[in-house]
Scaffold this motif. Structure first.
Motif, PDB file in Angstrom:
ATOM      1  N   VAL A 177       0.863  -1.183   0.000  1.00  0.00           N
ATOM      2  CA  VAL A 177       0.000   0.000   0.000  1.00  0.00           C
ATOM      3  C   VAL A 177       0.896   1.230   0.000  1.00  0.00           C
ATOM      4  N   LEU A 178       0.615   2.191  -0.883  1.00  0.00           N
ATOM      5  CA  LEU A 178       1.344   3.457  -0.875  1.00  0.00           C
ATOM      6  C   LEU A 178       0.520   4.479  -0.117  1.00  0.00           C
ATOM      7  N   THR A 179       1.082   5.058   0.942  1.00  0.00           N
ATOM      8  CA  THR A 179       0.354   6.022   1.767  1.00  0.00           C
ATOM      9  C   THR A 179       0.485   7.428   1.190  1.00  0.00           C
ATOM     10  N   ALA A 180      -0.351   8.330   1.695  1.00  0.00           N
ATOM     11  CA  ALA A 180      -0.357   9.708   1.202  1.00  0.00           C
ATOM     12  C   ALA A 180       0.955  10.428   1.497  1.00  0.00           C
ATOM     13  N   ASP A 181       1.677   9.985   2.545  1.00  0.00           N
ATOM     14  CA  ASP A 181       2.932  10.660   2.887  1.00  0.00           C
ATOM     15  C   ASP A 181       4.146   9.993   2.231  1.00  0.00           C
ATOM     16  N   ARG A 222       4.979   6.604   1.910  1.00  0.00           N
ATOM     17  CA  ARG A 222       5.538   5.356   2.434  1.00  0.00           C
ATOM     18  C   ARG A 222       4.951   4.182   1.656  1.00  0.00           C
ATOM     19  N   LEU A 223       5.821   3.295   1.219  1.00  0.00           N
ATOM     20  CA  LEU A 223       5.365   2.072   0.562  1.00  0.00           C
ATOM     21  C   LEU A 223       5.353   0.980   1.624  1.00  0.00           C
ATOM     22  N   LEU A 224       4.132   0.642   2.056  1.00  0.00           N
ATOM     23  CA  LEU A 224       3.972  -0.380   3.087  1.00  0.00           C
ATOM     24  C   LEU A 224       4.002  -1.756   2.435  1.00  0.00           C
ATOM     25  N   LEU A 225       4.880  -2.616   2.901  1.00  0.00           N
ATOM     26  CA  LEU A 225       4.996  -3.971   2.371  1.00  0.00           C
ATOM     27  C   LEU A 225       4.623  -4.968   3.459  1.00  0.00           C
ATOM     28  N   HIS A 226       3.950  -6.030   3.072  1.00  0.00           N
ATOM     29  CA  HIS A 226       3.616  -7.080   4.028  1.00  0.00           C
ATOM     30  C   HIS A 226       4.911  -7.748   4.483  1.00  0.00           C
ATOM     31  N   SER A 227       5.034  -7.969   5.772  1.00  0.00           N
ATOM     32  CA  SER A 227       6.285  -8.502   6.323  1.00  0.00           C
ATOM     33  C   SER A 227       6.579  -9.921   5.852  1.00  0.00           C
ATOM     34  N   SER A 228       5.557 -10.645   5.345  1.00  0.00           N
ATOM     35  CA  SER A 228       5.774 -12.019   4.882  1.00  0.00           C
ATOM     36  C   SER A 228       6.283 -12.093   3.453  1.00  0.00           C
ATOM     37  N   GLY A 259      10.293  -2.301  -7.760  1.00  0.00           N
ATOM     38  CA  GLY A 259      10.479  -2.017  -9.185  1.00  0.00           C
ATOM     39  C   GLY A 259       9.240  -1.426  -9.813  1.00  0.00           C
ATOM     40  N   ARG A 260       8.072  -1.914  -9.419  1.00  0.00           N
ATOM     41  CA  ARG A 260       6.821  -1.357  -9.950  1.00  0.00           C
ATOM     42  C   ARG A 260       6.629   0.085  -9.484  1.00  0.00           C
ATOM     43  N   GLU A 261       6.975   0.369  -8.208  1.00  0.00           N
ATOM     44  CA  GLU A 261       6.870   1.734  -7.707  1.00  0.00           C
ATOM     45  C   GLU A 261       7.814   2.660  -8.473  1.00  0.00           C
ATOM     46  N   LEU A 262       9.006   2.171  -8.779  1.00  0.00           N
ATOM     47  CA  LEU A 262       9.920   2.945  -9.615  1.00  0.00           C
ATOM     48  C   LEU A 262       9.294   3.180 -10.986  1.00  0.00           C
ATOM     49  N   GLY A 263       8.624   2.157 -11.517  1.00  0.00           N
ATOM     50  CA  GLY A 263       7.994   2.290 -12.823  1.00  0.00           C
ATOM     51  C   GLY A 263       6.957   3.390 -12.845  1.00  0.00           C
ATOM     52  N   TYR A 264       6.143   3.484 -11.797  1.00  0.00           N
ATOM     53  CA  TYR A 264       5.144   4.553 -11.729  1.00  0.00           C
ATOM     54  C   TYR A 264       5.805   5.931 -11.840  1.00  0.00           C
ATOM     55  N   HIS A 265       6.942   6.086 -11.154  1.00  0.00           N
ATOM     56  CA  HIS A 265       7.612   7.389 -11.141  1.00  0.00           C
ATOM     57  C   HIS A 265       8.351   7.647 -12.449  1.00  0.00           C
ATOM     58  N   VAL A 266       9.099   6.672 -12.941  1.00  0.00           N
ATOM     59  CA  VAL A 266       9.885   6.867 -14.159  1.00  0.00           C
ATOM     60  C   VAL A 266       8.969   7.100 -15.358  1.00  0.00           C
ATOM     61  N   ARG A 272      -3.182   5.916 -11.046  1.00  0.00           N
ATOM     62  CA  ARG A 272      -2.519   4.678 -10.656  1.00  0.00           C
ATOM     63  C   ARG A 272      -3.256   4.026  -9.502  1.00  0.00           C
ATOM     64  N   ALA A 273      -2.910   2.774  -9.271  1.00  0.00           N
ATOM     65  CA  ALA A 273      -3.420   2.061  -8.095  1.00  0.00           C
ATOM     66  C   ALA A 273      -2.492   2.356  -6.922  1.00  0.00           C
ATOM     67  N   PHE A 274      -3.059   2.426  -5.732  1.00  0.00           N
ATOM     68  CA  PHE A 274      -2.256   2.692  -4.543  1.00  0.00           C
ATOM     69  C   PHE A 274      -2.145   1.469  -3.641  1.00  0.00           C
ATOM     70  N   SER A 275      -2.671   0.352  -4.117  1.00  0.00           N
ATOM     71  CA  SER A 275      -2.545  -0.883  -3.342  1.00  0.00           C
ATOM     72  C   SER A 275      -2.377  -2.048  -4.283  1.00  0.00           C
ATOM     73  N   SER A 276      -1.828  -3.128  -3.765  1.00  0.00           N
ATOM     74  CA  SER A 276      -1.703  -4.369  -4.525  1.00  0.00           C
ATOM     75  C   SER A 276      -2.147  -5.526  -3.633  1.00  0.00           C
TER      76      SER A 276
END
Length: 496
Positions: free
Chosen positions: A208-212, A214-220, A231-238, A244-248
């Protein structure tokens, strides 16, 4: 309402009123003082004139100003109301397939009644099958991928340039640890794996990408899955993706651009993690082996430090491009441990074989499919951690054979979730020339159906059958009835 639709409605009204008054574009040009070419663009929905010009149009056409700019359609054009109000028409990415809004409106204006019926039919289909606009979006995306053979040179080049800008060698295998500093320093995105797993509602989310920022990743998540998310988050920016979607996985889809940008960002991630020149060389070496070697295949896959799904999907992008094997399909199946019914979770079908799928599919997929066999094998032998299989598949009713490779693996967040990914290549002269081990006698050849309900094989010919061939039987009965009807009519004509 969308600005394109507002322009189109005005254009339709102007065109209709002009024709009703038997005026040519040149006649209306003389009355309004506007050029015929400009009026033509108004009628096509390309231009929306200023207030004073609309007033001139209304006066010249004998229409009230308020009626001319109203979005209400009457009489012959009234049938277009459901078309213009349809979420499918308003949101569908026609431009992606070379169809402009003007092309669409010209068709609607020519046959408004038929287009109105078509819109109602599509709406009824959506309600009957519980289909939402996002389902149409994903179907459109798959069609777009097939048109381009799932290879997008512009994204490949951007990934190459990004590697160069970061000082990474062209063939270097990148990891999560390589990508994190770039996300943080260049784009202000920080990574956090301390939130999602404990969230009471969203603990099934991978990211989940937060408004501030932060890319929150599941610890598992494993390192390969974290690398793909980064890499996908980099893709959104590049790629400068605004929508865009803010969650996966994404919980809600608002526009087609969200679906398209998610695909493009994911493509960028796979291009970054699996550099195409290196993959191409490795595949050429592997395909030259004299026999099928599952260990060599797994070693090649694991050298890229990605998940099986990422690796297989990358092959669906590169194999058609580099090896001229166009008939390829990618399948991802999911099944819960202890259950028999499987779900086709993802597919890209560039082959000529119909693969049943869709909303509410209640049929049972053929148990001879390699995709299902490897999942069953993994459930019986969980200690393996991963099961690799290979098969030559002949689909009943199709004059074609496919060479298929599958890998089954357990879910990351829930070990009771079992998955398989499969890549199928149509066996033709090009594939025989490319894959030297294609004739390996250890590669089993099997005849398969689509679903048990559609398969003509009887129980004595197929031990894997799980239910009666009710759809096949119904189709056969209908075929026999049609033949009997034809015979009876011809016999009656002869007697007469």
């Amino acid at each position: 309402m969308d600005n394109d639709l507002i322009r189109m409605i005005l254009g339709m009204k102007v065109r209709q009123l002009r024709q009703q008054r038997h005026l040519s574009l040149q006649d209306l040009s003389k009355k309004t003082g506007m050029s015929a070419s400009y009026l033509n663009e108004i009628e096509k929905g390309k231009k929306y004139p200023k207030v004073e010009k609309i007033m001139a149009l209304a006066e010249s056409l004998g229409e009230q100003y308020d009626d001319l700019i109203s979005l209400r359609l009457e009489e012959d054009l009234g049938n277009l109301t459901p078309v213009l109000n349809s979420p499918l028409i308003q949101k569908f990415p026609f431009k992606l397939f070379g169809i402009s809004a003007q092309d669409l409106i010209q068709l609607m204006a020519r046959v408004p009644r038929e287009m109105g019926i078509l819109a109602r039919m599509l709406e009824d289909m959506g309600h009957n099958y519980d289909m939402r606009v996002e389902h149409f979006f994903h179907t459109a995306l798959r069609s777009y991928q097939i048109i381009h053979q799932n290879f997008f040179a512009d994204i490949e080049k951007k990934a190459d340039l990004f590697r160069k800008q970061q000082g990474w060698e062209r063939d270097r295998i990148l990891t999560y640890d390589d990508l994190v500093p770039v996300l943080e320093e260049s784009f202000g995105v920080s990574l956090d794996d301390s939130v999602l797993a404990d969230h009471p509602v969203l603990n099934h989310m991978r990211s989940v990408l937060t408004a501030d920022g932060r890319l929150l990743l599941h610890s598992s998540l494993s390192k390969p899955r974290r690398a793909f998310a980064a890499g996908r988050e980099l893709g959104y920016h590049v790629l400068a993706a605004e929508e865009r979607a803010f969650s996966s996985p994404a919980l809600e889809v608002g526009t087609f651009d969200e679906v398209l940008n998610n695909f493009r960002a994911s493509y960028f991630a796979s291009a970054l993690l699996l550099p195409r020149d290196r993959v191409h060389r490795d595949l050429k070496t592997f395909f030259k082996l004299s026999h099928w070697d599952p260990e060599a295949f797994v070693t090649m896959m694991e050298s890229y430090k990605v998940t099986p799904e990422t690796f297989f999907y990358r092959l669906s992008e590169l194999v058609p491009h580099y090896f001229k094997t166009q008939r390829v399909h990618f399948l991802k199946f999911a099944r819960r441990r202890g259950e028999r019914r499987v779900q086709l979770a993802k597919q890209l079908n560039m082959s000529n074989v119909h693969i049943p799928h869709g909303i509410g599919l209640k049929e049972h997929f053929c148990r001879r499919w390699l995709s299902l066999y490897v999942i069953d094998e993994l459930e019986m032998h969980p200690e393996k951690g991963m099961v690799v299989g290979v098969q030559r598949s002949q689909f009943i009713g199709y004059n074609s054979e496919f060479f298929c490779i599958s890998i089954a693996y357990p879910g990351m967040l829930d070990k009771d979730d079992l998955y398989s990914v499969t890549l199928g290549f149509q066996v033709d002269a090009s594939l025989r020339k490319t894959v030297k081990f294609l004739g390996d006698p250890r590669i089993q050849a099997r005849e398969l159906g689509q679903t048990c309900e559609r398969c003509p094989l009887s129980y004595d010919r197929c031990e894997e059958r799980t239910t009666e061939p009710v759809i096949h039987q119904r189709l056969q009965e209908e075929k026999e009835q049609l033949q009997a009807l034809t015979d009876l009519r011809e016999q009656t004509m002869v007697e007469a």
